[in-house]
Design an enzyme around this catalytic site. Structure first.
Site, PDB file in Angstrom:
ATOM      1  N   VAL A  29       8.241   2.156  -1.935  1.00  0.00           N
ATOM      2  CA  VAL A  29       9.227   2.898  -1.161  1.00  0.00           C
ATOM      3  C   VAL A  29       9.052   2.506   0.302  1.00  0.00           C
ATOM      4  CG1 VAL A  29       9.978   5.201  -0.422  1.00  0.00           C
ATOM      5  CG2 VAL A  29       9.194   4.847  -2.777  1.00  0.00           C
ATOM      6  N   GLY A  87       0.781  -1.228   0.000  1.00  0.00           N
ATOM      7  CA  GLY A  87       0.000   0.000   0.000  1.00  0.00           C
ATOM      8  C   GLY A  87       0.810   1.275   0.000  1.00  0.00           C
ATOM      9  N   HIS A  88       2.125   1.184   0.159  1.00  0.00           N
ATOM     10  CA  HIS A  88       2.946   2.398   0.191  1.00  0.00           C
ATOM     11  C   HIS A  88       3.551   2.601  -1.182  1.00  0.00           C
ATOM     12  CE1 HIS A  88       6.119   5.205   1.787  1.00  0.00           C
ATOM     13  NE2 HIS A  88       5.056   5.612   2.446  1.00  0.00           N
ATOM     14  N   PHE A  89       2.806   3.283  -2.019  1.00  0.00           N
ATOM     15  CA  PHE A  89       3.145   3.544  -3.414  1.00  0.00           C
ATOM     16  C   PHE A  89       3.340   2.230  -4.190  1.00  0.00           C
ATOM     17  CE2 PHE A  89       5.473   7.136  -1.134  1.00  0.00           C
ATOM     18  CZ  PHE A  89       4.366   7.959  -1.113  1.00  0.00           C
TER      19      PHE A  89
END
Length: 163
Positions: A70, A63-65
């Site tokens: 990243v 879910g982080h980009f």
């Protein structure tokens, strides 16, 4: 700093490197929040280098980009703190003794470059103050020798019931 004797009263000789098995004997963290794979270059009471192998299957990358994974900066700082906690554990012979360390502050935090899957994150930790219940460290996170993040972290040591 003098090393403490262990339970059988023989002189404790701190290791200069610990593998994942020993990290788990010192830290209470487990997957997915154990963020240190090993710690090397340990100078008890002074410094160490934590190593985190960043892999694409870590849950935060979902879910982080997702199109450009990243590692979240807060997890880089947590990996620094875990490396420092291993340094404390090795210094004070706290493996298997229920040690806990708890964040008190994060200062001078700066992020300089992205950390992505495939990177090997080196967490260079230097003790600024320690030896008692409160420890303070200067940390630098490097990838391929390049600065990715830096911060000062302070933590309180809680030795638990067995320490």
């Amino acid at each position: 700093m003098a090393a403490a004797p262990n339970d059988d009263q023989t002189a404790y000789i701190p290791p200069t490197e610990v593998d994942l098995a020993m990290v788990k004997r010192i830290l209470p963290h487990r997957y997915p929040f154990l963020l240190v794979d090993r710690v090397r270059d340990i100078v008890p009471g002074e410094s160490c280098v934590g190593v985190k192998n960043v892999t694409s299957n870590e849950p935060h990358f979902e879910g982080h980009f997702p199109q450009e994974p990243v590692m979240p900066g807060v997890l880089i700082i947590e990996a620094m703190a875990q490396s420092a906690a291993v340094l404390v554990g090795v210094t004070l012979d706290l493996a298997d003794k229920g040690m806990g360390t708890y964040f008190m502050s994060i200062d001078k935090c700066r992020f300089r470059q992205k950390v992505v899957p495939g990177d090997v994150l080196e967490l260079h930790m230097k003790t600024l103050r320690g030896g008692g219940k409160i420890w303070k460290f200067e940390g630098r996170a490097l990838v391929n020798g390049q600065l990715a993040a830096e911060a000062e972290v302070m933590a309180m040591l809680n030795r638990g019931e067995n320490g």
